[in-house]
Scaffold this motif. Sequence first.
Motif, short mmCIF file in Angstrom:
data_model
loop_
_atom_site.label_atom_id
_atom_site.label_comp_id
_atom_site.label_asym_id
_atom_site.label_seq_id
_atom_site.Cartn_x
_atom_site.Cartn_y
_atom_site.Cartn_z
N GLY A 274 0.82 -1.20 0.00
CA GLY A 274 0.00 0.00 0.00
C GLY A 274 0.85 1.26 0.00
N ILE A 275 1.93 1.24 0.77
CA ILE A 275 2.86 2.37 0.80
C ILE A 275 3.48 2.56 -0.58
N GLU A 276 3.92 1.46 -1.19
CA GLU A 276 4.54 1.52 -2.52
C GLU A 276 3.58 2.05 -3.57
N ALA A 277 2.27 1.80 -3.35
CA ALA A 277 1.27 2.28 -4.30
C ALA A 277 0.91 3.74 -4.09
N GLY A 278 1.52 4.36 -3.07
CA GLY A 278 1.30 5.78 -2.85
C GLY A 278 0.23 6.14 -1.86
N PHE A 279 -0.15 5.17 -0.99
CA PHE A 279 -1.26 5.40 -0.06
C PHE A 279 -0.79 5.76 1.36
N ALA A 280 0.47 6.14 1.54
CA ALA A 280 1.02 6.37 2.89
C ALA A 280 0.19 7.33 3.70
N ASP A 281 -0.30 8.42 3.07
CA ASP A 281 -1.06 9.44 3.80
C ASP A 281 -2.56 9.20 3.77
N ARG A 282 -2.96 8.10 3.16
CA ARG A 282 -4.38 7.73 3.12
C ARG A 282 -4.71 6.81 4.30
N SER A 283 -5.98 6.61 4.50
CA SER A 283 -6.42 5.68 5.54
C SER A 283 -5.96 4.26 5.21
N ALA A 284 -5.87 3.43 6.23
CA ALA A 284 -5.55 2.01 6.01
C ALA A 284 -6.63 1.34 5.16
N THR A 285 -7.80 1.97 5.05
CA THR A 285 -8.83 1.40 4.18
C THR A 285 -8.38 1.41 2.72
N SER A 286 -7.34 2.17 2.40
CA SER A 286 -6.83 2.18 1.03
C SER A 286 -6.26 0.82 0.63
N LEU A 287 -6.04 -0.05 1.60
CA LEU A 287 -5.60 -1.41 1.27
C LEU A 287 -6.64 -2.14 0.43
N LEU A 288 -7.87 -1.66 0.49
CA LEU A 288 -8.91 -2.22 -0.38
C LEU A 288 -8.47 -2.13 -1.84
N GLU A 289 -7.84 -1.01 -2.21
CA GLU A 289 -7.39 -0.84 -3.58
C GLU A 289 -6.23 -1.78 -3.90
N VAL A 290 -5.40 -2.06 -2.91
CA VAL A 290 -4.32 -3.03 -3.11
C VAL A 290 -4.90 -4.41 -3.39
N PHE A 291 -5.89 -4.81 -2.60
CA PHE A 291 -6.53 -6.11 -2.81
C PHE A 291 -7.22 -6.19 -4.17
N LYS A 292 -7.73 -5.07 -4.63
CA LYS A 292 -8.40 -5.04 -5.94
C LYS A 292 -7.41 -4.97 -7.10
N GLY A 293 -6.12 -4.81 -6.76
CA GLY A 293 -5.10 -4.77 -7.81
C GLY A 293 -4.89 -3.41 -8.42
N ALA A 294 -5.26 -2.34 -7.70
CA ALA A 294 -5.08 -0.99 -8.22
C ALA A 294 -3.60 -0.65 -8.32
N GLY A 295 -3.24 0.15 -9.30
CA GLY A 295 -1.86 0.58 -9.47
C GLY A 295 -1.56 1.77 -8.60
#
Length: 300
Positions: A274-295
């Motif tokens: 999630g950090i590598e995808a650029g979500f460091a300053d987003r909520s941990a809910t952004s892991l949803l996008e990691v699970f969905k395969g978002a870039g």
Amino acid sequence: MRSNDVTTKKSVTVIGLGPMGQASARAYLAAGYDVTVWNRTASKADGVVAEGAKLAGSVEEALRVGELVILSLTDYDAMYAILEPAADALAGTVVVNLSSDTPERSREGAAWAEKRGARYIAGGFGVSPAQVGTPEGFAYYSGPEELVEAHRPALEVLARVDYMGADPGLAPLWYQLQLGMFWSSFAAYLHTLAVANANGITAEELLPYAADTADSVSGFLKFYTPRLQAGSHEGDVDRLSMGVASVEHVTHTARDSGVDTALPEALLSVFRRGIEAGFADRSATSLLEVFKGAGPVNHG
């Protein structure tokens, strides 16, 4: 000969006598049903037979006794192994398959059964064997709505009927969604207990704190669901970067305690992605996008 009066007939067959199958047979016996059972290991039927169930001498006999046939098996491979040799006896039956498997395999199983003259309801218990036949019990069902409704009184003997739709893959889907949460949570508890034990804390000492943590999850779900529904991962309440640090501490504590770290390391790997995808300053809910395969996210 089977009766066509599906709304008044109080007869049911249960095939498969693992814990769920036995609980189902006992629930029907307690409700006054005429219960026939069959199991590959016949001795597993001894208990329910002693309580009033009838043991069929063959799968064919079990299928022909009543119109409603409950399958409580490990998976769909077991269903095919048991029913294929007796396929000629399927015509005219209503099969309620409460066995666990994938949505796609359920769709294939429904087509297989219907091709052989059976009508098919897919299902999945949302509770443990101890809750079958109790007010707390519920089960997912999918398939033809009129068929589920015709047999609702019999299905409600086992648990509350939650009808999910006509697609036979829907009940197994909801069942697997629930199991995904359950097994992940239970494994996390067992790992936590291993770390606690390694540090001299007993299961009984941990219990009230573990229960409080488990209870708090409901509040988190209720808080974050509207945000997730809106597609928002705003980092005003929590940030993924904080989560990474926290999971690192969990992992290091387990390692220092001499406990296997595979589980927290797997979790940490997801957080770092999630950090590598650029979500460091987003909520941990952004892991949803990691699970969905978002870039990677574009902050520009």
